[in-house]
Motif scaffolding. Structure first.
Motif, PDB file in Angstrom:
ATOM      1  N   THR A   1       0.820  -1.217   0.000  1.00  0.00           N
ATOM      2  CA  THR A   1       0.000   0.000   0.000  1.00  0.00           C
ATOM      3  C   THR A   1       0.851   1.263   0.000  1.00  0.00           C
ATOM      4  O   THR A   1       0.321   2.369   0.093  1.00  0.00           O
ATOM      5  N   GLN A   2       2.171   1.080  -0.091  1.00  0.00           N
ATOM      6  CA  GLN A   2       3.138   2.179  -0.159  1.00  0.00           C
ATOM      7  C   GLN A   2       2.992   3.150   1.011  1.00  0.00           C
ATOM      8  O   GLN A   2       2.989   4.365   0.843  1.00  0.00           O
ATOM      9  N   GLN A   3       2.916   2.585   2.195  1.00  0.00           N
ATOM     10  CA  GLN A   3       2.956   3.391   3.409  1.00  0.00           C
ATOM     11  C   GLN A   3       4.419   3.484   3.849  1.00  0.00           C
ATOM     12  O   GLN A   3       4.944   2.563   4.455  1.00  0.00           O
ATOM     13  N   PHE A   4       5.053   4.592   3.508  1.00  0.00           N
ATOM     14  CA  PHE A   4       6.478   4.770   3.736  1.00  0.00           C
ATOM     15  C   PHE A   4       6.733   5.958   4.666  1.00  0.00           C
ATOM     16  O   PHE A   4       5.996   6.951   4.635  1.00  0.00           O
ATOM     17  N   VAL A   5       7.800   5.869   5.478  1.00  0.00           N
ATOM     18  CA  VAL A   5       8.205   7.004   6.314  1.00  0.00           C
ATOM     19  C   VAL A   5       9.166   7.923   5.565  1.00  0.00           C
ATOM     20  O   VAL A   5       9.344   9.089   5.941  1.00  0.00           O
ATOM     21  N   ARG A   6       9.823   7.393   4.524  1.00  0.00           N
ATOM     22  CA  ARG A   6      10.717   8.171   3.683  1.00  0.00           C
ATOM     23  C   ARG A   6      10.668   7.581   2.272  1.00  0.00           C
ATOM     24  O   ARG A   6      10.292   6.413   2.087  1.00  0.00           O
ATOM     25  N   PRO A   7      11.048   8.375   1.256  1.00  0.00           N
ATOM     26  CA  PRO A   7      11.016   7.846  -0.115  1.00  0.00           C
ATOM     27  C   PRO A   7      11.970   6.659  -0.289  1.00  0.00           C
ATOM     28  O   PRO A   7      12.972   6.526   0.405  1.00  0.00           O
TER      29      PRO A   7
ATOM     30  N   SER B   1      20.311  -4.729  -9.577  1.00  0.00           N
ATOM     31  CA  SER B   1      19.397  -3.648  -9.210  1.00  0.00           C
ATOM     32  C   SER B   1      18.967  -3.888  -7.775  1.00  0.00           C
ATOM     33  O   SER B   1      18.545  -5.002  -7.426  1.00  0.00           O
ATOM     34  N   ILE B   2      19.112  -2.868  -6.928  1.00  0.00           N
ATOM     35  CA  ILE B   2      18.742  -2.994  -5.516  1.00  0.00           C
ATOM     36  C   ILE B   2      17.755  -1.889  -5.169  1.00  0.00           C
ATOM     37  O   ILE B   2      18.028  -0.707  -5.404  1.00  0.00           O
ATOM     38  N   ALA B   3      16.628  -2.283  -4.615  1.00  0.00           N
ATOM     39  CA  ALA B   3      15.599  -1.333  -4.173  1.00  0.00           C
ATOM     40  C   ALA B   3      15.504  -1.390  -2.660  1.00  0.00           C
ATOM     41  O   ALA B   3      15.537  -2.474  -2.065  1.00  0.00           O
ATOM     42  N   GLY B   4      15.382  -0.227  -2.051  1.00  0.00           N
ATOM     43  CA  GLY B   4      15.242  -0.161  -0.601  1.00  0.00           C
ATOM     44  C   GLY B   4      14.025   0.662  -0.213  1.00  0.00           C
ATOM     45  O   GLY B   4      13.870   1.810  -0.644  1.00  0.00           O
ATOM     46  N   HIS B   5      13.144   0.073   0.592  1.00  0.00           N
ATOM     47  CA  HIS B   5      11.903   0.736   0.982  1.00  0.00           C
ATOM     48  C   HIS B   5      11.851   0.910   2.500  1.00  0.00           C
ATOM     49  O   HIS B   5      12.322   0.056   3.248  1.00  0.00           O
ATOM     50  N   ARG B   6      11.249   2.026   2.926  1.00  0.00           N
ATOM     51  CA  ARG B   6      11.152   2.365   4.344  1.00  0.00           C
ATOM     52  C   ARG B   6       9.676   2.324   4.743  1.00  0.00           C
ATOM     53  O   ARG B   6       8.949   3.311   4.599  1.00  0.00           O
ATOM     54  N   CYS B   7       9.234   1.180   5.236  1.00  0.00           N
ATOM     55  CA  CYS B   7       7.810   0.941   5.443  1.00  0.00           C
ATOM     56  C   CYS B   7       7.342   1.449   6.799  1.00  0.00           C
ATOM     57  O   CYS B   7       8.019   1.285   7.809  1.00  0.00           O
ATOM     58  N   MET B   8       6.149   2.060   6.812  1.00  0.00           N
ATOM     59  CA  MET B   8       5.553   2.596   8.030  1.00  0.00           C
ATOM     60  C   MET B   8       4.574   1.582   8.620  1.00  0.00           C
ATOM     61  O   MET B   8       3.688   1.082   7.931  1.00  0.00           O
ATOM     62  N   THR B   9       4.749   1.265   9.886  1.00  0.00           N
ATOM     63  CA  THR B   9       3.795   0.441  10.620  1.00  0.00           C
ATOM     64  C   THR B   9       3.509   1.097  11.963  1.00  0.00           C
ATOM     65  O   THR B   9       4.242   1.982  12.405  1.00  0.00           O
ATOM     66  N   ASN B  10       2.434   0.667  12.607  1.00  0.00           N
ATOM     67  CA  ASN B  10       2.048   1.246  13.900  1.00  0.00           C
ATOM     68  C   ASN B  10       2.707   0.511  15.049  1.00  0.00           C
ATOM     69  O   ASN B  10       2.061  -0.130  15.882  1.00  0.00           O
ATOM     70  N   THR B  11       4.045   0.596  15.056  1.00  0.00           N
ATOM     71  CA  THR B  11       4.831   0.104  16.187  1.00  0.00           C
ATOM     72  C   THR B  11       5.772   1.221  16.608  1.00  0.00           C
ATOM     73  O   THR B  11       5.887   2.255  15.937  1.00  0.00           O
ATOM     74  N   VAL B  12       6.462   1.014  17.698  1.00  0.00           N
ATOM     75  CA  VAL B  12       7.497   1.954  18.110  1.00  0.00           C
ATOM     76  C   VAL B  12       8.466   2.157  16.952  1.00  0.00           C
ATOM     77  O   VAL B  12       8.654   1.259  16.130  1.00  0.00           O
ATOM     78  N   SER B  13       9.042   3.347  16.863  1.00  0.00           N
ATOM     79  CA  SER B  13       9.949   3.644  15.754  1.00  0.00           C
ATOM     80  C   SER B  13      11.253   2.879  15.926  1.00  0.00           C
ATOM     81  O   SER B  13      11.990   3.099  16.886  1.00  0.00           O
ATOM     82  N   HIS B  14      11.527   1.988  14.995  1.00  0.00           N
ATOM     83  CA  HIS B  14      12.738   1.179  15.094  1.00  0.00           C
ATOM     84  C   HIS B  14      13.959   2.042  14.810  1.00  0.00           C
ATOM     85  O   HIS B  14      13.893   3.073  14.145  1.00  0.00           O
ATOM     86  N   THR B  15      15.105   1.591  15.321  1.00  0.00           N
ATOM     87  CA  THR B  15      16.246   2.496  15.412  1.00  0.00           C
ATOM     88  C   THR B  15      17.552   1.762  15.170  1.00  0.00           C
ATOM     89  O   THR B  15      17.576   0.622  14.699  1.00  0.00           O
ATOM     90  N   ALA B  16      18.643   2.428  15.492  1.00  0.00           N
ATOM     91  CA  ALA B  16      19.975   1.848  15.296  1.00  0.00           C
ATOM     92  C   ALA B  16      20.164   0.603  16.159  1.00  0.00           C
ATOM     93  O   ALA B  16      19.661   0.528  17.280  1.00  0.00           O
ATOM     94  N   PHE B  17      20.883  -0.357  15.625  1.00  0.00           N
ATOM     95  CA  PHE B  17      21.320  -1.532  16.376  1.00  0.00           C
ATOM     96  C   PHE B  17      22.557  -2.068  15.672  1.00  0.00           C
ATOM     97  O   PHE B  17      22.604  -2.101  14.452  1.00  0.00           O
ATOM     98  N   ARG B  18      23.515  -2.467  16.436  1.00  0.00           N
ATOM     99  CA  ARG B  18      24.796  -2.994  15.953  1.00  0.00           C
ATOM    100  C   ARG B  18      24.708  -3.569  14.528  1.00  0.00           C
ATOM    101  O   ARG B  18      24.040  -4.574  14.291  1.00  0.00           O
ATOM    102  N   GLY B  19      25.379  -2.911  13.609  1.00  0.00           N
ATOM    103  CA  GLY B  19      25.320  -3.292  12.201  1.00  0.00           C
ATOM    104  C   GLY B  19      24.477  -2.346  11.382  1.00  0.00           C
ATOM    105  O   GLY B  19      24.637  -2.241  10.173  1.00  0.00           O
ATOM    106  N   PHE B  20      23.492  -1.682  12.018  1.00  0.00           N
ATOM    107  CA  PHE B  20      22.770  -0.542  11.444  1.00  0.00           C
ATOM    108  C   PHE B  20      22.158  -0.865  10.080  1.00  0.00           C
ATOM    109  O   PHE B  20      22.290  -0.121   9.130  1.00  0.00           O
ATOM    110  N   GLY B  21      21.471  -2.009   9.979  1.00  0.00           N
ATOM    111  CA  GLY B  21      20.855  -2.396   8.711  1.00  0.00           C
ATOM    112  C   GLY B  21      21.714  -3.307   7.875  1.00  0.00           C
ATOM    113  O   GLY B  21      21.198  -4.075   7.044  1.00  0.00           O
ATOM    114  N   GLY B  22      23.035  -3.256   8.067  1.00  0.00           N
ATOM    115  CA  GLY B  22      23.934  -4.110   7.302  1.00  0.00           C
ATOM    116  C   GLY B  22      23.620  -5.597   7.437  1.00  0.00           C
ATOM    117  O   GLY B  22      23.570  -6.324   6.429  1.00  0.00           O
TER     118      GLY B  22
END
Length: 786
Positions: A150-156, A340-361
């Motif tokens: 449904t393309q609910q994103f917090v950032r493009p 080709s690599i696509a990255g999406h930032r999906c919005m859900t109704n949970t606490v805002s997820h954040t940095a953690f060792r590796g930071f997405g890597g």
């Protein structure tokens, strides 16, 4: 221990300060209980204690808010609501969307609505329960796939390309598609979120905060209070763990406490109980990943179309950079000619997820490591051989999807060394034979590599400062912008300064990180603590050393280049004359030489053009590889990790003991993420894995009996501090080998013809489902062949 002396064109001063095992500077205090954390500090007279009232629902609106019973509760002194905040009310770290309190819209369970201060912590916690709040509840979005569709994103969204993936995929001899869900992770630090704020003169405040980013806390507290930053001082001596959870999300509690101080004119301490902490603060991002990969009969990848979608929670927080890093590491150690690599930032109704060792890597690496196993099963080869075939190599196979050259590549050599030292081939043969003869218990083996980029991907964060004072008794005080969270940063900084000045490390004392000593600091994150702050401290030390050398040369009437420091003494002339470092410090002072200096460092060479997805976002790559062996009960899905062999690249180790500890700890934490640590929300969006009874981190009993860790002996080719490499985050991803070994054990049920589906965490339930799916698919293949 290897020889750490300079050789060739790597010119450094040799001494015993770096390259040796030195215990953590607070080790004795840690084990004796004498280490002082924020909650251990003696509270000033009149300190009040805070607690936070938060939303029990995940989405909706507040229709009625009655806090009269809260105000009348025993011991209550004051209550904080949104309208009481004099300055900014949005404390988003990078982008907006993180209100300090809400009075209307609810976006997640745990969203703070009000705060209270009372004479005691117990009174404050009891008081928040007296609130009468009514809500108009709405249906929350909790599924990342639903948010993606449904393309609910917090950032493009962001995209990277290299070569022509579509054409190469269409022409590939073989092709596979798959999807995976990668679970999140609770930080579960020993010390929870806490802040103690003390009023100061002229409207100022002294903030003691358990934070990885003192300067951000300073900035946000100032903005919330509507005062200038120079009125706010943040002090942080040590954290009882951070792992990213205190990079952006420590600020809210300091801000609330500061506003309550402004209202009451008394000190305020706000410490979150464990359940409240887990409910109100972000986790590692869960991810939904997919791949479409083309390859030849040998398993060499021809093309890849990869998608990574981060479950960001209700707001952006640090998610833009986190999903970017997942994209940067979706290749891991493998050359993808057409991708080709696509990255999406999906919005859900949970606490805002954040940095953690590796930071997405780590989440990004998971999809390509799944592909390696899947390709191996498809072409009938050992997964290690497919991995080695696809590794980055020389010219023509050295460009990442974001167009950075992989220079000084050591992965081929490192993997060969580990393959030999771990006896991989013989163990593989033994395991294959075991699995043929063992009906219930199956063993698995996997060797997986790590190539992790070192630098903040937000360029301006790649800078650091330090301040050094030399006193007339020869003792030294160091302050720098990094924060100590148990990782040994202060210990390494002590060794770096001792090396630069050729003195005993015991003469150096590091003081609490403070915004009034070193300003405008970057967070201690991205594995950059030593790289940045260590180099800044070294530069400050070399400035002081040069001043002292000039002083000696002038007053002893000798050439400047004959003055040198060694073994706690200063020599000059024909080297027959010398004085102790202590005497030299006093000598410089008596000759009116400044013995205080700042140091500064910014990472060279890095840049990234995000519009075109091209650049050099990383100064260098840290590398490593791990072999993990597991045994699985195919009737229950239970398993044990029975052996681990690690070879990891830390460049020229500044402190082998600290580095080995970081590697061991990072691996075990990564193993927990992929196996036992399961975040669970119910259908209403309430977190139900909100304590140690419902959330299982690894215990000492989960540590494998065979656990061999070695350092890869090679200096960093880049000009880092004494040619060392970052060690905080890269070892975390070595634990992917455990997940891969579990899949290997399950695959043996099909004689390694099927690559089983296994989302993470690989709990026994998921393991059992994967076992049954593999057996069923194997049976279908057998029946179709008859």
């Amino acid at each position: 221990m290897r020889n750490l002396k300079a050789s060739g064109n790597t010119a450094i001063q040799t001494s015993s300060a770096t390259g040796v095992a030195r215990k953590h500077e607070s080790a004795t205090k840690h084990v004796s209980g004498e280490a002082i954390y924020v909650d251990d500090m003696l509270e000033p007279r009149g300190t009040l204690f805070g607690a936070v009232g938060y939303s029990p629902i995940a989405k909706g609106r507040i229709t009625s808010l009655d806090l009269s019973s809260v105000r009348q509760a025993e011991g209550v002194v004051d209550v904080l609501q949104l309208e009481d905040i004099p300055g900014h009310t949005d404390i988003g770290a990078v982008f907006g969307g993180d209100p300090i309190l809400t009075s209307d819209e609810i976006k997640y369970q745990g969203q703070p609505i009000f705060a209270v201060v009372a004479q005691s912590e117990l009174q404050a916690r009891r008081a928040v329960k007296q609130a009468k709040i009514e809500f108009a509840e709405q249906t929350p979005t909790l599924d990342v796939v639903e948010a993606l569709n449904t393309q609910q994103f917090v950032r493009p969204s962001h995209f990277m390309t290299h070569g022509d993936a579509k054409t190469a995929l269409d022409n590939a001899p073989k092709r596979l598609k798959a999807e995976q869900h990668v679970g999140g992770q609770e930080h579960f630090y020993l010390e929870g979120q806490v802040a103690l704020v003390v009023p100061a003169e002229d409207g100022g405040m002294l903030v003691y905060s358990s934070t990885q980013h003192p300067s951000e806390v300073q900035k946000l507290v100032a903005e919330v209070l509507d005062v200038s930053a120079n009125r706010i001082t943040v002090d942080m001596r040590r954290m009882g763990g951070g792992f990213g959870g205190k990079e952006s999300q420590a600020a809210a509690w300091a801000c609330m406490a500061a506003v309550l101080v402004s209202k009451t004119k008394r000190p305020v301490k706000l410490r979150l109980p464990r359940t409240d902490d887990m409910t109100m603060t972000g986790k590692r991002h869960p991810f939904y990943n997919t791949y479409d990969i083309g390859f030849d009969k040998d398993g060499l990848i021809q093309a890849a179309d990869i998608m990574v979608a981060g479950n960001c929670g209700h707001s952006a927080d640090l998610s833009d950079a986190i999903v970017d890093r997942a994209m940067f590491h979706a290749d891991n150690a493998y050359y993808l000619a057409n991708v080709s690599i696509a990255g999406h930032r999906c919005m859900t109704n949970t606490v805002s997820h954040t940095a953690f060792r590796g930071f997405g890597g780590p989440q990004g690496m998971m999809i390509i490591e799944r592909a390696m196993d899947d390709i191996a099963r498809a072409v009938g080869k050992d997964p290690l051989d497919v991995r080695k075939l696809n590794l980055y190599g020389g010219a023509g196979r050295d460009t990442t999807p974001y167009h950075q050259l992989v220079e000084h590549n050591v992965l081929n050599q490192l993997i060969e060394q580990l393959e030999h030292s771990s006896d991989y081939r013989a163990r593989r043969s033994d395991i294959n034979e075991w699995n043929k003869n063992s009906r219930i218990l199956k063993r698995g083996l996997a060797l997986t590599p790590v190539k992790f980029g070192i630098s903040f991907t937000l360029q301006h964060l790649n800078q650091a400062g330090a301040l050094i004072h030399i006193y007339t008794d020869g003792s030294i005080q160091v302050n720098h912008g990094g924060t100590e969270m148990g990782q040994g940063l202060h210990t390494k900084i002590i060794q770096i300064v001792a090396e630069a000045l050729a003195i005993d490390a015991n003469e150096i004392h590091i003081t609490a990180t403070r915004t009034d000593k070193v300003p405008n600091t970057s967070p201690t994150a991205a594995s950059s603590g030593t790289d940045l702050n260590g180099q800044a401290a070294k530069n400050a030390a070399l400035t002081l050393k040069h001043r002292m050398c000039e002083c000696v040369a002038e007053h002893k009437q000798c050439d400047l280049d004959t003055v040198h420091f060694a073994n706690g003494r200063v020599y000059w002339g024909d080297q027959s004359e010398s004085m102790s470092f202590t005497d030299a410090a006093l000598f410089a002072y008596e000759n009116r030489v400044s013995l205080s200096a700042t140091g500064y460092y910014k990472t060279p060479k890095i840049w990234y053009d995000r519009d075109n997805a091209k650049g050099r976002p990383f100064f260098y790559f840290a590398n490593g590889a791990a072999v993990s062996e597991v045994i699985v009960d195919t009737l229950t899905g239970e398993y044990r990790v029975i052996g681990v062999d690690i070879l990891h690249d830390v460049g020229r180790s500044l402190n082998p003991a600290v580095d080995l500890g970081q590697i061991e700890g990072g691996f075990i934490q990564g193993m927990g993420w992929l196996t036992t640590e399961e975040l669970k929300w119910n259908h209403q969006g309430a977190l139900i894995s909100n304590g140690p009874a419902t959330y299982k981190i690894p215990a000492i009993s989960d540590t494998p009996e065979r656990f061999n860790v070695a350092l890869f002996e090679r200096d960093n080719d880049e000009e880092t501090v004494y040619h060392s490499k970052a060690v905080g985050e890269p070892p975390f991803m070595l634990a992917i080998s455990v997940w891969s070994a579990l899949r290997d054990a399950i695959s043996s049920l099909s004689d390694y013809a099927i690559s089983p589906p296994l989302d993470t965490p690989a709990t026994p339930e998921r393991m059992l489902n994967a076992i049954e799916a593999t057996r069923q698919q194997a049976q279908e293949i057998k029946e179709s062949a008859l």
